[in-house]
Design a protein around this motif. Structure first.
Motif, PDB file in Angstrom:
ATOM      1  N   MET A 250      56.665  32.880  33.323  1.00 47.46           N
ATOM      2  CA  MET A 250      55.942  34.135  32.534  1.00 47.46           C
ATOM      3  C   MET A 250      57.056  35.239  32.187  1.00 47.46           C
ATOM      4  SD  MET A 250      54.890  37.229  33.225  1.00 47.46           S
ATOM      5  CE  MET A 250      53.633  37.666  34.424  1.00 47.46           C
ATOM      6  N   ILE A 251      57.939  35.342  33.224  1.00 49.77           N
ATOM      7  CA  ILE A 251      58.894  36.320  33.082  1.00 49.77           C
ATOM      8  C   ILE A 251      60.321  35.993  32.369  1.00 49.77           C
ATOM      9  CG2 ILE A 251      58.255  37.628  35.299  1.00 49.77           C
ATOM     10  CD1 ILE A 251      61.148  36.194  36.332  1.00 49.77           C
TER      11      ILE A 251
ATOM     12  N   ALA B   2      57.190  45.458  38.124  1.00 52.31           N
ATOM     13  CA  ALA B   2      57.579  45.169  39.622  1.00 52.31           C
ATOM     14  C   ALA B   2      56.793  44.013  40.058  1.00 52.31           C
ATOM     15  CB  ALA B   2      57.571  46.293  40.629  1.00 52.31           C
ATOM     16  N   GLN B   3      55.538  43.930  40.007  1.00 51.00           N
ATOM     17  CA  GLN B   3      54.424  42.886  40.111  1.00 51.00           C
ATOM     18  C   GLN B   3      54.839  41.475  39.618  1.00 51.00           C
ATOM     19  OE1 GLN B   3      50.422  43.556  40.922  1.00 51.00           O
ATOM     20  NE2 GLN B   3      50.779  45.870  39.885  1.00 51.00           N
TER      21      GLN B   3
ATOM     22  N   ARG C  57      45.745  35.616  37.036  1.00 52.65           N
ATOM     23  CA  ARG C  57      45.119  34.477  37.379  1.00 52.65           C
ATOM     24  C   ARG C  57      46.060  33.830  38.781  1.00 52.65           C
ATOM     25  NH1 ARG C  57      45.869  32.068  32.699  1.00 52.65           N
ATOM     26  NH2 ARG C  57      47.694  30.690  33.194  1.00 52.65           N
ATOM     27  N   VAL C  58      47.197  33.984  38.474  1.00 50.44           N
ATOM     28  CA  VAL C  58      47.954  33.451  39.695  1.00 50.44           C
ATOM     29  C   VAL C  58      48.247  34.275  40.956  1.00 50.44           C
ATOM     30  CG1 VAL C  58      50.439  32.812  40.075  1.00 50.44           C
ATOM     31  CG2 VAL C  58      49.761  32.204  37.998  1.00 50.44           C
ATOM     32  N   GLN C  59      48.282  35.599  40.938  1.00 51.58           N
ATOM     33  CA  GLN C  59      48.333  36.477  41.789  1.00 51.58           C
ATOM     34  C   GLN C  59      47.678  37.625  42.084  1.00 51.58           C
ATOM     35  OE1 GLN C  59      52.604  37.352  41.468  1.00 51.58           O
ATOM     36  NE2 GLN C  59      52.401  39.208  40.983  1.00 51.58           N
ATOM     37  N   GLY C  60      46.858  38.012  41.009  1.00 53.35           N
ATOM     38  CA  GLY C  60      46.144  39.066  40.998  1.00 53.35           C
ATOM     39  C   GLY C  60      46.697  40.525  40.862  1.00 53.35           C
ATOM     40  N   PHE C  61      46.144  41.543  40.563  1.00 51.96           N
ATOM     41  CA  PHE C  61      46.852  42.985  40.686  1.00 51.96           C
ATOM     42  C   PHE C  61      46.804  43.797  41.677  1.00 51.96           C
ATOM     43  CE2 PHE C  61      46.206  41.910  36.220  1.00 51.96           C
ATOM     44  CZ  PHE C  61      47.414  42.499  35.434  1.00 51.96           C
ATOM     45  N   ASN C  62      47.902  44.699  42.165  1.00 50.21           N
ATOM     46  CA  ASN C  62      47.643  45.733  42.899  1.00 50.21           C
ATOM     47  C   ASN C  62      48.269  47.022  42.456  1.00 50.21           C
ATOM     48  OD1 ASN C  62      50.504  45.799  43.308  1.00 50.21           O
ATOM     49  ND2 ASN C  62      50.667  44.786  45.313  1.00 50.21           N
TER      50      ASN C  62
ATOM     51  N   PRO D 121      50.311  44.365  23.888  1.00 56.64           N
ATOM     52  CA  PRO D 121      51.386  43.158  23.630  1.00 56.64           C
ATOM     53  C   PRO D 121      51.787  42.224  24.745  1.00 56.64           C
ATOM     54  CG  PRO D 121      52.676  45.129  23.764  1.00 56.64           C
ATOM     55  CD  PRO D 121      51.197  45.395  23.573  1.00 56.64           C
ATOM     56  N   MET D 122      51.536  42.738  25.951  1.00 60.26           N
ATOM     57  CA  MET D 122      51.477  42.040  27.358  1.00 60.26           C
ATOM     58  C   MET D 122      50.339  41.548  27.770  1.00 60.26           C
ATOM     59  SD  MET D 122      54.935  42.381  28.015  1.00 60.26           S
ATOM     60  CE  MET D 122      54.728  42.074  29.897  1.00 60.26           C
ATOM     61  N   ASP D 123      49.278  41.600  27.115  1.00 59.55           N
ATOM     62  CA  ASP D 123      48.079  40.885  27.582  1.00 59.55           C
ATOM     63  C   ASP D 123      48.052  39.507  27.906  1.00 59.55           C
ATOM     64  OD1 ASP D 123      47.885  39.702  25.124  1.00 59.55           O
ATOM     65  OD2 ASP D 123      45.983  40.192  24.746  1.00 59.55           O
ATOM     66  N   LYS D 124      48.756  38.557  27.447  1.00 58.89           N
ATOM     67  CA  LYS D 124      48.796  37.260  27.713  1.00 58.89           C
ATOM     68  C   LYS D 124      49.661  37.137  29.081  1.00 58.89           C
ATOM     69  CE  LYS D 124      48.695  35.064  23.308  1.00 58.89           C
ATOM     70  NZ  LYS D 124      47.348  34.163  23.724  1.00 58.89           N
ATOM     71  N   HIS D 125      50.565  37.976  29.158  1.00 58.70           N
ATOM     72  CA  HIS D 125      51.551  38.006  30.551  1.00 58.70           C
ATOM     73  C   HIS D 125      50.610  38.430  31.726  1.00 58.70           C
ATOM     74  CE1 HIS D 125      54.280  38.213  27.279  1.00 58.70           C
ATOM     75  NE2 HIS D 125      55.323  37.424  27.944  1.00 58.70           N
ATOM     76  N   ALA D 126      49.991  39.682  31.252  1.00 58.79           N
ATOM     77  CA  ALA D 126      48.992  40.179  32.353  1.00 58.79           C
ATOM     78  C   ALA D 126      47.832  39.051  32.913  1.00 58.79           C
ATOM     79  CB  ALA D 126      48.444  41.392  31.864  1.00 58.79           C
ATOM     80  N   ASP D 127      47.383  38.315  31.795  1.00 58.09           N
ATOM     81  CA  ASP D 127      46.328  37.339  32.215  1.00 58.09           C
ATOM     82  C   ASP D 127      47.078  36.076  33.217  1.00 58.09           C
ATOM     83  OD1 ASP D 127      44.815  38.293  30.657  1.00 58.09           O
ATOM     84  OD2 ASP D 127      44.673  36.979  28.740  1.00 58.09           O
ATOM     85  N   VAL D 128      48.262  35.909  32.761  1.00 61.34           N
ATOM     86  CA  VAL D 128      48.894  34.804  34.001  1.00 61.34           C
ATOM     87  C   VAL D 128      49.067  35.389  35.158  1.00 61.34           C
ATOM     88  CG1 VAL D 128      51.268  33.774  34.460  1.00 61.34           C
ATOM     89  CG2 VAL D 128      50.376  34.027  32.080  1.00 61.34           C
ATOM     90  N   MET D 129      49.296  36.880  35.368  1.00 66.31           N
ATOM     91  CA  MET D 129      49.600  37.233  36.560  1.00 66.31           C
ATOM     92  C   MET D 129      48.282  37.553  37.250  1.00 66.31           C
ATOM     93  SD  MET D 129      51.723  40.840  37.843  1.00 66.31           S
ATOM     94  CE  MET D 129      50.812  42.026  37.057  1.00 66.31           C
TER      95      MET D 129
END
Length: 392
Positions: A261-262, A148-149, A137-142, A127-135
């Protein structure tokens, strides 16, 4: 215009670390019984119950409420991520306001596991896939915890946009610890200095460990009723819900802004609706419980709720307008950062604190002259509930 909804009873248990608490049903029943006793209401007079929790099997709400009584009333289970408690409150308020019930019980609880939040289901669309897509695209994942990201990314965006200092976010955590030191229900009662907060391990810039809310177990509850029911019980001048609104994500949530997004636009829209419905504005409020899951969210939420202008949160904090002696006292309970964040219980713990404040019974945390209180409870995925309380 519906009927007025009074909050005549509240209760909660002391929040605990995972593994140190009682089981969810025991905590929830204790909170519910405390709220009933506070209201002077027998469980047999309750017509409906709404039970909020995120982690647990289906019908945990029934199992918890069965500890209080077995009267066959409807029990509705509610799961809306971190805004679960306020969503349950929203449904209970609708039942009273719409004339469907005279007295309802709302309870929220959580028995959490240690560690950062994660998905329980890997074989289906998140259910968070749209939010993860924004992140992405904007800053990537670590390798940092995903939430927290997300909130750290919003804090980073705020810093770049307005030139805010990293220490500004740390000051929010410093305030939270100071407030929580006077709250016997809070998980953390130890005061921390700004230096200690900033020196704790970095989780995701600008957030350090002490700027992130901890996994927590706990429960809280409220009794809502109509004016007619209150009169029958001999209750006068109760705290009441002056207005309440829930919003979910807008198209703007999934653009190119971590702040949006948040939940910034959700929060702003819900607050604006509450101000319009109640005829009250931010200037009428004395005390606020807002969703400080991370310090970055408290900073941006000051602006979303209209407590200060956009871009002025740093000035708002530096001038002390978020604590005793300033314009507003935000999170006198210690907030999620220091009181703790048992997801299903948080919204009702906020409600409990604000009812105590408006009654003048918050003891060492009391905000002088509190008559109007504002509550903000946010869940990614997403939902935001904003509630205005009054005591005339």
């Amino acid at each position: 215009m519906g009927r007025r909804v009074n909050v005549i009873g509240v209760g909660m248990v002391k929040f605990q670390k995972p593994g140190a608490s009682e089981e969810y049903n025991v905590m929830a029943a204790k909170a519910a019984r405390t709220a009933l006793a506070d209201a002077g209401v027998d469980y047999n007079e309750v017509e409906q119950a709404y039970a909020g929790y995120v982690f647990g099997d289906s019908t945990c709400g029934q199992r918890a409420i069965y500890e209080v009584g077995l009267t066959g009333i409807p029990v509705v289970n509610v799961n809306n991520n971190c805004s679960t408690g306020s969503t349950a409150l929203y449904l209970g308020r609708q039942a009273i306001e719409g004339g469907l019930a005279e007295c309802v019980l709302v309870v929220g609880f959580e028995q959490m596991e240690k560690g950062a939040l994660g998905s329980k289901w890997g074989d289906r669309t998140s259910p968070m896939d749209k939010h993860a897509d924004v992140m992405n695209r904007v800053q990537g994942f670590n390798q940092s915890p995903p939430t927290a990201q997300m909130f750290g990314g919003a804090g980073r965006e705020y810093r770049w946009k307005y030139g805010a200092k990293r220490e500004t976010f740390g000051k929010v955590a410093e305030k939270a610890r100071k407030h929580a030191s006077k709250n016997p229900y809070a998980l953390f009662n130890e005061v921390l200095s700004l230096e200690q907060i900033m020196a704790s391990p970095e989780v995701f810039d600008p957030l350090t460990r002490f700027q992130c809310c901890p996994p927590t177990c706990g429960a809280a509850a409220a009794i809502l009723c109509s004016d007619d029911f209150a009169r029958k019980k001999g209750i006068s001048n109760a705290v009441y819900i002056a207005a309440q609104s829930m919003t979910t994500d807008y198209a703007s949530s999934f653009g190119d802004s971590m702040i949006k997004m948040i939940g910034y636009d959700m929060a702003k829209a819900a607050a604006d609706q509450v101000y319009a419905k109640s005829g009250l504005g931010p200037g009428d409020v004395q005390v606020v419980e807002l969703h400080d899951c991370f310090t970055a969210n408290e900073v941006v939420t000051y602006e979303a709720l209209g407590l200060c202008k956009e871009g002025e949160a740093e000035k708002f904090i530096e001038e002390g307008n978020n604590t005793y002696g300033g314009k507003y006292v935000t999170n006198p309970s210690g907030g999620l950062l220091s009181k703790g964040h048992p997801l299903g219980a948080t919204g009702l713990a906020q409600c409990t604190e604000l009812v105590w404040q408006l009654r003048g019974t918050a003891e060492a945390r009391q905000v002088e002259g509190a008559r109007v209180a504002l509550q903000h409870n946010l869940g990614l995925g997403g939902a935001c509930v904003v509630t205005m309380y009054r005591k005339d």
